[in-house]
Design an enzyme around this catalytic site. Sequence first.
Site, short mmCIF file in Angstrom:
data_model
loop_
_atom_site.label_atom_id
_atom_site.label_comp_id
_atom_site.label_asym_id
_atom_site.label_seq_id
_atom_site.Cartn_x
_atom_site.Cartn_y
_atom_site.Cartn_z
CB SER A 59 -4.77 59.09 62.59
OG SER A 59 -4.34 60.23 63.29
CB ALA B 161 -0.49 64.35 68.48
CB SER C 250 -7.91 75.85 68.58
OG SER C 250 -8.85 76.45 67.74
CE1 TYR D 153 -9.05 70.72 67.10
CE2 TYR D 153 -9.91 72.96 67.03
CZ TYR D 153 -8.86 72.08 66.90
OH TYR D 153 -7.62 72.56 66.57
CE LYS E 222 -6.37 71.38 69.74
NZ LYS E 222 -5.03 70.79 69.82
NE ARG F 120 -13.41 80.81 60.45
CZ ARG F 120 -14.67 81.20 60.58
NH1 ARG F 120 -14.96 82.48 60.76
NH2 ARG F 120 -15.66 80.32 60.55
N1 LIG Z 1 -4.17 74.03 61.22
C1 LIG Z 1 -4.77 74.98 61.96
O1 LIG Z 1 -5.28 75.96 61.43
C2 LIG Z 1 -4.79 74.89 63.47
C3 LIG Z 1 -5.41 75.91 64.18
C4 LIG Z 1 -5.42 75.84 65.59
C5 LIG Z 1 -4.83 74.78 66.23
N2 LIG Z 1 -4.25 73.80 65.51
C6 LIG Z 1 -3.65 72.69 66.24
O2 LIG Z 1 -2.30 72.51 65.80
C7 LIG Z 1 -1.98 71.13 65.86
C8 LIG Z 1 -1.46 70.64 64.52
O3 LIG Z 1 -2.49 70.82 63.56
P1 LIG Z 1 -2.28 70.51 62.02
O4 LIG Z 1 -3.02 71.53 61.26
O5 LIG Z 1 -0.84 70.30 61.73
O6 LIG Z 1 -3.10 69.15 61.89
P2 LIG Z 1 -2.69 67.75 61.28
O7 LIG Z 1 -3.91 66.90 61.28
O8 LIG Z 1 -1.97 67.94 59.99
O9 LIG Z 1 -1.66 67.23 62.36
C9 LIG Z 1 -2.03 66.52 63.52
C10 LIG Z 1 -1.17 65.28 63.58
O10 LIG Z 1 -1.51 64.55 64.77
C11 LIG Z 1 -1.50 63.18 64.43
N3 LIG Z 1 -2.36 62.45 65.39
C12 LIG Z 1 -3.71 62.50 65.48
N4 LIG Z 1 -4.13 61.70 66.48
C13 LIG Z 1 -3.00 61.15 67.03
C14 LIG Z 1 -2.78 60.24 68.08
N5 LIG Z 1 -3.81 59.73 68.79
N6 LIG Z 1 -1.51 59.88 68.37
C15 LIG Z 1 -0.47 60.38 67.66
N7 LIG Z 1 -0.62 61.26 66.65
C16 LIG Z 1 -1.88 61.64 66.33
C17 LIG Z 1 -2.02 63.10 63.01
O11 LIG Z 1 -1.62 61.90 62.35
C18 LIG Z 1 -1.37 64.33 62.40
O12 LIG Z 1 -0.12 64.05 61.82
C19 LIG Z 1 -3.23 70.40 66.33
O13 LIG Z 1 -3.16 70.25 67.73
C20 LIG Z 1 -4.34 71.37 65.98
O14 LIG Z 1 -5.47 71.19 66.80
C21 LIG Z 1 -4.21 73.81 64.14
#
Ligand SMILES: NC(=O)c1ccc[n+]([C@@H]2O[C@H](COP(=O)([O-])OP(=O)(O)OC[C@H]3O[C@@H](n4cnc5c(N)ncnc54)[C@H](O)[C@@H]3O)[C@@H](O)[C@H]2O)c1
Length: 312
Positions: free
Chosen positions: A34, A78, A121, A146, A150, A213
């Site tokens: 997605s 995800a 998060s 969000y 979490k 941040r």
């Molecule tokens: N990037 C940040 O700063 C940050 C901070 C805190 C937490 N997180 C958490 O870390 C994780 C990864 O984040 P990211 O930055 O790589 O985001 P991202 O959006 O690049 O990765 C999330 C992935 O989940 C997939 N996805 C979404 N809905 C889905 C579903 N229903 N089924 C299967 N796959 C699905 C998306 O296609 C995507 O590849 C997430 O859980 C996010 O909440 C990220």
Amino acid sequence: MRLVVTGAAGFIGSHLCDRLVADGHTVVGLDDLSTGRLANLAAARKSKAFSFSNLDITRPELADVLAKERPEVVLHLAAQMDVRKSVEDPLHDTRTNVLGTVNVLDACVRSATPRVVFASSGGTVYGTPPKLPASERMVLHPASPYGSAKAAGETYVAAYQRLHGLAGCCLRLGNVYGPRQDPHGEAGVVSIFAGALLKRQPTRLFGDGTSTRDYVYVDDVVDAFLRCLGGKGDGRRLNVGSGTGTTVRALHTAVARAVSAPDAPEFAPARPGELHSIVLDVGQARRALGWEPTVGLEQGLAQTVDWVRTGR
Ligand SMILES: NC(=O)c1ccc[n+]([C@@H]2O[C@H](COP(=O)([O-])OP(=O)(O)OC[C@H]3O[C@@H](n4cnc5c(N)ncnc54)[C@H](O)[C@@H]3O)[C@@H](O)[C@H]2O)c1
């Protein structure tokens, strides 16, 4: 080990898959693409130890996939990870981030998977903490769907540990940045600034520039996940950040320096509902996992800017 990574084609998930495969693990990556991109998995997919399944984590078939793969650990990343989108469409956010997480935990139990590591998060579950840095002992006050999802995910992980003996660790990530990050979401500001400054386009700061941040480089986050594989994080919720606050103004200066561009952002009014400041106390992760953030902002930004420069 045999491992399943959800959200494998995303920013953090793809770096995690690369490192797990390089370390000799057998990895099944799940993603519904997605927001993730198969191109992020180009390196991992060259290895026989990696396979990919295009699957939505909310689907009942997830239990069949885990029953077939029999992983030793599921690394659950995800998510719908855009805070603003969660405000615009809270039901969609809840479907993926709460129901999806429950479905992952349930599939773990059905397939006798012993352990899960959940990407939570640190930037959103605390809301505006009474003091900084935020420690894991603080009461959670999420201020977005969000962040609420979490926080809920964490309580489900704990409930599944108590109810079913599914060992679980929740990593409360700071603002993760690095190559492959799309210019959206919680920490996309680094790639937004880098992309614009490289093209000598104007950049804009919301508010007076003092909002703060905790920026943590993606390799350090991957390392924290790896340290949870053997069970050191079981039953814990751990902050994973740099432990240092950086104002958005200072971040702009640092990116401009890395790009060799003028440091002259425009200012716009602060966006309503946006958290002013968050910095994470990472002492517990240090003690529990022996983990340490090792990539400083200057080094991490240089690597991110290189990636943006070479066309992503
Ligand atoms: N990037 C940040 O700063 C940050 C901070 C805190 C937490 N997180 C958490 O870390 C994780 C990864 O984040 P990211 O930055 O790589 O985001 P991202 O959006 O690049 O990765 C999330 C992935 O989940 C997939 N996805 C979404 N809905 C889905 C579903 N229903 N089924 C299967 N796959 C699905 C998306 O296609 C995507 O590849 C997430 O859980 C996010 O909440 C990220």
